[in-house]
Design a protein around this motif. Structure first.
Motif, PDB file in Angstrom:
ATOM      1  N   ASP A  73      42.582  35.720  36.942  1.00 15.47           N
ATOM      2  CA  ASP A  73      43.806  36.080  35.870  1.00 15.47           C
ATOM      3  C   ASP A  73      43.793  34.542  34.454  1.00 15.47           C
ATOM      4  O   ASP A  73      44.096  34.592  33.943  1.00 15.47           O
ATOM      5  CB  ASP A  73      45.075  36.111  36.556  1.00 15.47           C
ATOM      6  N   LEU A  74      43.615  33.540  35.443  1.00 21.09           N
ATOM      7  CA  LEU A  74      43.246  32.767  34.276  1.00 21.09           C
ATOM      8  C   LEU A  74      42.440  31.602  34.921  1.00 21.09           C
ATOM      9  O   LEU A  74      41.981  31.013  35.860  1.00 21.09           O
ATOM     10  CB  LEU A  74      44.766  32.037  34.431  1.00 21.09           C
TER      11      LEU A  74
ATOM     12  N   ASN B 254      37.848  38.247  28.230  1.00 25.13           N
ATOM     13  CA  ASN B 254      38.759  37.203  27.230  1.00 25.13           C
ATOM     14  C   ASN B 254      39.911  36.003  28.759  1.00 25.13           C
ATOM     15  O   ASN B 254      40.940  35.948  27.877  1.00 25.13           O
ATOM     16  CB  ASN B 254      38.981  37.778  25.914  1.00 25.13           C
TER      17      ASN B 254
ATOM     18  N   PRO C 140      42.161  33.561  30.078  1.00 22.36           N
ATOM     19  CA  PRO C 140      42.569  32.346  28.814  1.00 22.36           C
ATOM     20  C   PRO C 140      42.483  31.453  29.825  1.00 22.36           C
ATOM     21  O   PRO C 140      41.819  31.196  31.106  1.00 22.36           O
ATOM     22  CB  PRO C 140      43.614  32.220  29.907  1.00 22.36           C
TER      23      PRO C 140
ATOM     24  N   ASP D 226      41.529  28.129  25.289  1.00 24.25           N
ATOM     25  CA  ASP D 226      42.532  28.690  24.379  1.00 24.25           C
ATOM     26  C   ASP D 226      43.677  27.587  24.895  1.00 24.25           C
ATOM     27  O   ASP D 226      44.526  27.713  24.099  1.00 24.25           O
ATOM     28  CB  ASP D 226      43.285  29.970  25.470  1.00 24.25           C
TER      29      ASP D 226
ATOM     30  N   GLN E 185      50.642  31.030  28.944  1.00 19.27           N
ATOM     31  CA  GLN E 185      49.141  31.201  28.108  1.00 19.27           C
ATOM     32  C   GLN E 185      49.391  33.029  29.036  1.00 19.27           C
ATOM     33  O   GLN E 185      48.466  33.946  29.321  1.00 19.27           O
ATOM     34  CB  GLN E 185      47.903  30.711  29.227  1.00 19.27           C
TER      35      GLN E 185
ATOM     36  N   ARG F 169      51.289  35.158  27.701  1.00 18.77           N
ATOM     37  CA  ARG F 169      50.711  35.571  26.097  1.00 18.77           C
ATOM     38  C   ARG F 169      49.990  36.643  26.225  1.00 18.77           C
ATOM     39  O   ARG F 169      50.156  37.605  25.765  1.00 18.77           O
ATOM     40  CB  ARG F 169      50.243  33.928  25.132  1.00 18.77           C
ATOM     41  N   GLN F 170      48.874  36.638  27.453  1.00 12.89           N
ATOM     42  CA  GLN F 170      48.254  37.168  27.933  1.00 12.89           C
ATOM     43  C   GLN F 170      49.387  38.740  27.950  1.00 12.89           C
ATOM     44  O   GLN F 170      49.229  39.742  27.684  1.00 12.89           O
ATOM     45  CB  GLN F 170      47.556  37.034  28.967  1.00 12.89           C
ATOM     46  N   HIS F 171      49.821  38.641  28.912  1.00 10.76           N
ATOM     47  CA  HIS F 171      50.748  39.648  29.272  1.00 10.76           C
ATOM     48  C   HIS F 171      51.611  41.011  28.386  1.00 10.76           C
ATOM     49  O   HIS F 171      51.053  41.591  28.408  1.00 10.76           O
ATOM     50  CB  HIS F 171      52.106  39.171  30.228  1.00 10.76           C
TER      51      HIS F 171
ATOM     52  N   THR G  32      50.611  40.868  24.800  1.00 10.13           N
ATOM     53  CA  THR G  32      49.467  40.913  24.207  1.00 10.13           C
ATOM     54  C   THR G  32      48.774  42.263  24.784  1.00 10.13           C
ATOM     55  O   THR G  32      49.044  42.538  24.273  1.00 10.13           O
ATOM     56  CB  THR G  32      48.125  39.853  24.197  1.00 10.13           C
ATOM     57  N   SER G  33      48.667  42.125  26.283  1.00  7.43           N
ATOM     58  CA  SER G  33      48.050  43.113  26.954  1.00  7.43           C
ATOM     59  C   SER G  33      49.234  44.411  27.015  1.00  7.43           C
ATOM     60  O   SER G  33      48.969  46.197  26.620  1.00  7.43           O
ATOM     61  CB  SER G  33      47.876  43.585  28.285  1.00  7.43           C
TER      62      SER G  33
ATOM     63  N   PRO H 124      40.716  35.181  22.083  1.00  6.21           N
ATOM     64  CA  PRO H 124      42.245  36.095  22.047  1.00  6.21           C
ATOM     65  C   PRO H 124      43.336  35.070  21.149  1.00  6.21           C
ATOM     66  O   PRO H 124      44.444  35.692  20.354  1.00  6.21           O
ATOM     67  CB  PRO H 124      42.410  35.786  23.493  1.00  6.21           C
TER      68      PRO H 124
END
Length: 231
Positions: free
Chosen positions: A48-49, A73, A75, A97, A116, A119-121, A123-124, A159
């Motif tokens: 996940d990161l 992509n 993070p 990132d 991060q 942000r990823q959560h 965005t998705s 991203p």
């Protein structure tokens, strides 16, 4: 389900410290001693990161980041003992990132990790509140496909770069200072960020979408204030 974070760092003591802090926050932690191991784990596991050190044997962090970006992509937060702007630019230009300079406060690193992931959560799960496409002259942003086409050629944006461009394009005419951009894109307060981080991402976007990055057609600088797209 717990998030899995890969720590790619050749120094065992640093890996141990990061591992303890991440585990205490409830994350699952995987470790790699070099870039080759990190790349293999990304190919084989659900990560996940990534916390990615630049100076590693066999395959350094810069090269590992480039290869990871070819397939994922996820993070990436870069770690390096080098703090000069040129090193930060290189790290962020390869697709990272965020960037943390050694020696670092582990609590700062954890804050960056959480930012991060948020942000990823976000965005998705972000709803399509506007049309999926934003067109400005020769530039077309497709929000559903996360693609950017300039003068008929698709451009590869990270991203973070995409999120910054999307933010400015959705609020044309509005000036965003670096604090506002950071808060809007990273979903985090500005306590631990470097102003240069946002500036480097803006520079990278211009290199990809502008005919002449020194005289940008799209992302304009409002001196002493911030950035905007006015078309």
């Amino acid at each position: 389900m717990k998030m899995t974070i890969l720590v790619a760092e050749d120094e065992q003591e640093i890996r141990d410290v990061i591992h303890i802090y991440l585990r205490n926050e409830g994350y699952l932690v995987r470790e790699a001693e070099d870039g080759t191991q990190a790349l293999k784990m990304v190919q084989q596991e659900n990560i996940d990161l990534i916390i990615l050190d630049i100076m590693m044997p066999h395959l350094d962090g810069i090269q590992a980041c480039l290869k990871i970006r070819e397939i994922s992509n996820v993070p990436i937060i870069m770690l390096s003992a080098k703090g000069e702007d040129l090193d930060k630019i290189m790290g962020l230009s390869t697709g990272a990132d965020d960037y943390v300079t050694k020696p670092f406060n582990p609590l700062e690193l954890i804050a960056r990790v959480k930012a991060q992931i948020r942000r990823q959560h976000f965005t998705s799960r972000k709803p399509a509140i506007n049309d999926s496409e934003i067109a400005m002259d020769d530039l077309v942003i497709n929000r559903d496909q996360h693609s950017v086409v300039v003068r008929g050629h698709e451009k590869s944006l990270t991203p973070i770069e995409f999120s910054i461009l999307e933010l400015l394009a959705m609020h044309r005419g509005q000036v965003f200072n670096v604090d506002k951009i950071y808060q809007s894109v990273w979903k985090e307060h500005t306590a631990f960020y470097s102003e240069n981080t946002v500036m480097v991402h803006i520079r990278n976007i211009r290199e990809k979408i502008e005919v002449n990055p020194r005289e940008p057609q799209y992302i304009k600088t409002v001196w002493g204030v911030g950035y905007k797209i006015e078309k």
